[in-house]
Design a protein around this motif. Structure first.
Motif, PDB file in Angstrom:
ATOM      1  N   SER A 248      31.548  10.003 -23.114  1.00 36.32           N
ATOM      2  CA  SER A 248      32.530  10.624 -22.222  1.00 36.32           C
ATOM      3  C   SER A 248      31.902  11.021 -20.893  1.00 36.32           C
ATOM      4  CB  SER A 248      33.135  11.852 -22.902  1.00 36.32           C
ATOM      5  OG  SER A 248      33.765  11.492 -24.109  1.00 36.32           O
ATOM      6  N   GLU A 249      30.650  11.459 -20.946  1.00 37.15           N
ATOM      7  CA  GLU A 249      29.977  11.843 -19.704  1.00 37.15           C
ATOM      8  C   GLU A 249      29.738  10.623 -18.816  1.00 37.15           C
ATOM      9  OE1 GLU A 249      28.443  15.450 -17.837  1.00 37.15           O
ATOM     10  OE2 GLU A 249      29.646  15.030 -19.625  1.00 37.15           O
ATOM     11  N   GLN A 251      31.641   7.894 -18.716  1.00 43.38           N
ATOM     12  CA  GLN A 251      32.944   7.536 -18.138  1.00 43.38           C
ATOM     13  C   GLN A 251      33.315   8.469 -16.992  1.00 43.38           C
ATOM     14  OE1 GLN A 251      35.787   7.459 -21.304  1.00 43.38           O
ATOM     15  NE2 GLN A 251      34.881   5.680 -22.323  1.00 43.38           N
ATOM     16  N   LEU A 252      32.912   9.717 -17.103  1.00 45.48           N
ATOM     17  CA  LEU A 252      33.198  10.673 -16.045  1.00 45.48           C
ATOM     18  C   LEU A 252      32.504  10.285 -14.745  1.00 45.48           C
ATOM     19  CD1 LEU A 252      34.503  13.443 -15.343  1.00 45.48           C
ATOM     20  CD2 LEU A 252      32.322  14.487 -15.989  1.00 45.48           C
ATOM     21  N   LYS A 255      34.083   7.093 -13.075  1.00 46.60           N
ATOM     22  CA  LYS A 255      35.286   7.339 -12.279  1.00 46.60           C
ATOM     23  C   LYS A 255      34.937   7.893 -10.906  1.00 46.60           C
ATOM     24  CE  LYS A 255      38.138   8.224 -16.362  1.00 46.60           C
ATOM     25  NZ  LYS A 255      38.928   9.247 -17.099  1.00 46.60           N
ATOM     26  N   ASN A 257      34.956  11.070  -9.820  1.00 49.97           N
ATOM     27  CA  ASN A 257      35.872  12.093  -9.331  1.00 49.97           C
ATOM     28  C   ASN A 257      35.105  13.320  -8.849  1.00 49.97           C
ATOM     29  OD1 ASN A 257      34.938  13.057 -11.744  1.00 49.97           O
ATOM     30  ND2 ASN A 257      36.866  12.756 -12.847  1.00 49.97           N
ATOM     31  N   ALA A 260      32.347  14.757 -11.200  1.00 56.65           N
ATOM     32  CA  ALA A 260      31.073  14.035 -11.145  1.00 56.65           C
ATOM     33  C   ALA A 260      30.290  14.390  -9.887  1.00 56.65           C
ATOM     34  CB  ALA A 260      31.324  12.528 -11.218  1.00 56.65           C
TER      35      ALA A 260
END
Length: 718
Positions: A248-249, A251-252, A255, A257, A260
């Motif tokens: 999950s980290e 994928q963060l 992205k 965003n 991040a």
């Protein structure tokens, strides 16, 4: 330059003689830091890196031994290019006892000891330390330093017992120690470690730091000199953390965003902005103008002197050439070659051309207008007279000149032919452009439509040729026949190969005996020559049509995959001055990717278990019922340098919950001081009255030897 002895002289503790011989010395022999002090004290007296380096002194060439860290200002006097830091450990087990002796010498001297150490010693070691390493350590302490008695204990257990006294963990628990080069999981039952159920993996803080150094070096190769191992260790302790969910980290950060960006850290390297030039004053401008005028006048004087010297040289050369021409005029024609034999000229025409050239150069040097040259085409036979002269009447020097004239004549003829051909092609191209312009003026719409039709036909032809080369001609059924894939030139080549092989198999191999046979190689070497030539012509014509359509049709858009066929000039990147951003090292995914190796060692190529999996393995090795295991998991104690990484405890708890049964009790705590609790726990243990009963004396060692060490196990609950 200081002598080498000043580097090896440490600062000594002044109160060594005040301690009685019964006061133990406590040594935490860690894989990263060596700590030594007195029993009963709260902090060690001396701490330094557990490494040894042996560089050479630049002036004397003497090799010195340097232990631990030293002042970089003093290290500049030593040549460290041929040496590196050496540790006495291999996976947390001491095996280089020569380096270990240097470290102990340095530690005892810093503590204030002399040649003999007359105090009992408590030294930490790893769980299940090999007998060979323990026996050599005992031999070193007893026979080299004369230690009266020694005791060995596990550092993680000492840390656990100290925190048990502080109320942070229970009597039964699980000690998870993640150190410099290894990580251990040690079950503790009734205050004693269960060595049979412990688990170990060769992953520690060194691997996290080294992985961070590798990632940053690959990401910023132009700053690799700044990314040292020590700086990577500092960045790890300041910015790295353990992600609760690694996927999950990732994928963060993919992205990109705002979350991040908030987690991204930046390390600014030293950078000095270029100084902006100040506006000079009027006095400075006047001074620069006077200096520039002075330099200009000096250059003008030098140029005038060179010009005068050049004019003199040209006048002398012209006079000598005119004298030589006058001598030729006074003799008959057969004697001309004998007169010119001592010069670099071989005919009257060359001499006259040289006089004309020197005259023009002289007029140019004096600044006089040049006389227009008469464009007279001299025949090549007159320009190169020695070509038609027989060799037997020429001297050796004239023979060399004849070869040169033959070469020059052939080259001149080739240039004339190429020039004539180029003029003809330009004239033909000009006539073709005129004809096309006339067609366009007669009927612009029809002319534009014809150009578009021709452009489409050429595009289809080139694309079909590319598909043919890539995949071949596929038939209706989907198969590809050998004959359908070959062009005419390839089929001819295959026929020649088949004929040659058939003729060779008839009997004696006589291929190559005739000159005609060697023409076969030339024919076989031509593969797709016609197709390649046609392709080049089509691409050139397509590029011409594209340019033409772009000129006359504003709505024309060329095909993207065929734009590269047009002739384009390479554009070089423009120079950009460096800014502060060019000296920044950004840490984004590296912050949690590097500590992840503690839970996934396969990320760096080590096929071993992570910390959470090690806990499950250690629990499965215990021969207790589930109720006892539940008591143990109520006190999971984390110590070691890696326990300081943010997020390690929640990640470890989440990983253990996936292993344990549903709703089973679980509590993970961290040591009060993961770095010093091992030494402090050992100092408290050594200060207890019953410590002397847990030591090995030097008399017992000389009587029983290694058998005593084999059976030795310290009792932590005393």
């Amino acid at each position: 330059m200081p002598p080498p002895s000043t580097m090896a002289r440490p600062s000594r503790q002044p109160d060594y003689v005040r301690f009685s011989p019964t006061t133990p010395i406590v040594i935490d022999n860690g894989g990263s830091i060596f700590r030594i002090g007195w029993a009963g004290e709260s902090d060690p007296r001396v701490s330094f890196r557990n490494v040894v380096q042996r560089p050479r002194h630049k002036a004397s060439g003497e090799t010195v031994t340097i232990v631990g860290d030293n002042d970089p200002a003093l290290m500049k006097y030593f040549d460290c290019t041929r040496t590196s830091h050496r540790s006495p450990f291999d996976a947390n087990v001491v095996y280089q006892f020569e380096n270990m002796e240097y470290i102990l010498d340095y530690g005892f001297e810093r503590l204030g000891a002399t040649s003999q150490v007359d105090h009992p010693i408590l030294m930490t070691e790893c769980i299940r330390n090999p007998l060979n390493s323990r026996s050599k350590m005992a031999e070193l302490l007893f026979e080299t330093y004369g230690v009266p008695s020694i005791a060995f204990g596990v550092d993680a257990v000492f840390s656990y017992k100290l925190n048990q006294q502080l109320g942070r963990c229970n009597e039964e628990g699980l000690a998870v120690c993640s150190g410099f080069s290894t990580s251990h999981v040690i079950p503790i039952v009734k205050g004693e470690p269960v060595a049979e159920a412990c688990c170990r993996t060769n992953i520690g803080g060194f691997h996290v730091t080294d992985y961070l150094k590798q990632l940053l070096s690959l990401k910023y190769p132009h700053h690799i000199s700044n990314i040292t191992w020590e700086k990577s260790e500092e960045l790890k302790m300041e910015h790295c953390y353990v992600a609760l969910d690694f996927a999950s980290e990732l994928q963060l950060f993919q992205k990109g965003n705002e979350i991040a960006k908030e987690k991204t850290r930046c390390w600014q390297l030293p950078w000095v902005p270029p100084t902006q030039a100040e506006i000079p004053s009027e006095e400075e401008l006047a001074r620069r103008a006077a200096l520039k005028e002075k330099q200009g006048q000096r250059l003008r004087d030098m140029a005038a002197a060179r010009k005068s010297l050049r004019i003199t040289e040209l006048e002398n050369e012209l006079n000598s050439l005119e004298d030589l021409l006058q001598q030729i005029d006074e003799v008959e024609e057969p004697e001309v070659l004998s007169v010119l034999s001592g010069t670099k000229y071989f005919s009257r025409q060359e001499l006259e051309s040289a006089i004309l050239r020197v005259t023009q150069s002289l007029r140019k040097a004096k600044g006089e207008p040049l006389e227009p040259e008469e464009k007279t085409d001299v025949p090549l036979s007159e320009k190169y007279p020695l070509v038609s002269v027989p060799d037997d009447i020429l001297s050796p020097e004239q023979l060399k000149e004849k070869k040169r004239q033959i070469f020059l004549k052939t080259t001149s003829e080739g240039r004339l032919l190429a020039k004539r051909k180029r003029i003809e092609e330009e004239a033909m191209r000009e006539r073709q452009n005129q004809l096309e312009e006339e067609k366009r003026l007669e009927n612009p719409e029809l002319y534009l439509e014809q150009l578009h039709i021709k452009y489409r036909e050429l595009c289809e032809k080139i694309e079909s040729r590319k598909r043919f080369k890539t995949n071949g001609n596929q038939n209706v059924s989907g198969g590809v026949g050998r004959g359908e894939r070959l062009s005419a030139a390839q089929k001819e080549r295959m026929r020649l190969l088949t004929s040659a092989a058939f003729d060779r198999g008839k009997g004696e191999d006589t291929f190559g005996a005739r000159d005609e046979d060697w023409q076969l190689y030339k024919l076989m070497s031509k593969d797709n020559d016609d197709d390649d030539n046609g392709q080049e012509e089509d691409e050139a014509e397509l590029a011409r049509l594209t340019c033409r359509l772009q000129d006359i049709d504003p709505n024309f858009i060329p095909k993207p995959d065929l734009v590269q066929l047009q002739a384009t000039t390479a554009e070089f990147p423009k120079f950009r001055p460096q800014t502060a951003e060019d000296f920044q090292i950004v840490l984004d995914v590296e912050r949690f990717r590097c500590p992840e190796v503690l839970f996934q060692p396969n990320m760096i190529g080590i096929d071993q278990a992570g910390l959470d999996e090690m806990t499950g393995i250690s629990l499965r090795r215990l021969s207790f019922d589930d109720s006892m295991k539940d008591e143990i998991t109520k006190s999971i104690f984390v110590t070691g340098g890696n326990a300081l990484l943010p997020g390690l405890l929640p990640r470890l708890e989440a990983g253990i919950r996936q292993i344990r049964p549903y709703l089973s009790p679980l509590k993970v705590v961290r040591a009060y001081d993961p770095i010093l609790d091992a030494w402090r726990g050992a100092a408290v243990y050594a200060n207890s009255p019953l410590f002397s009963s847990q030591t090995l004396s030097i008399q017992d060692y000389f009587e029983k030897g290694e058998d005593l060490l084999r059976q030795y196990n310290i009792k932590y609950t005393i």
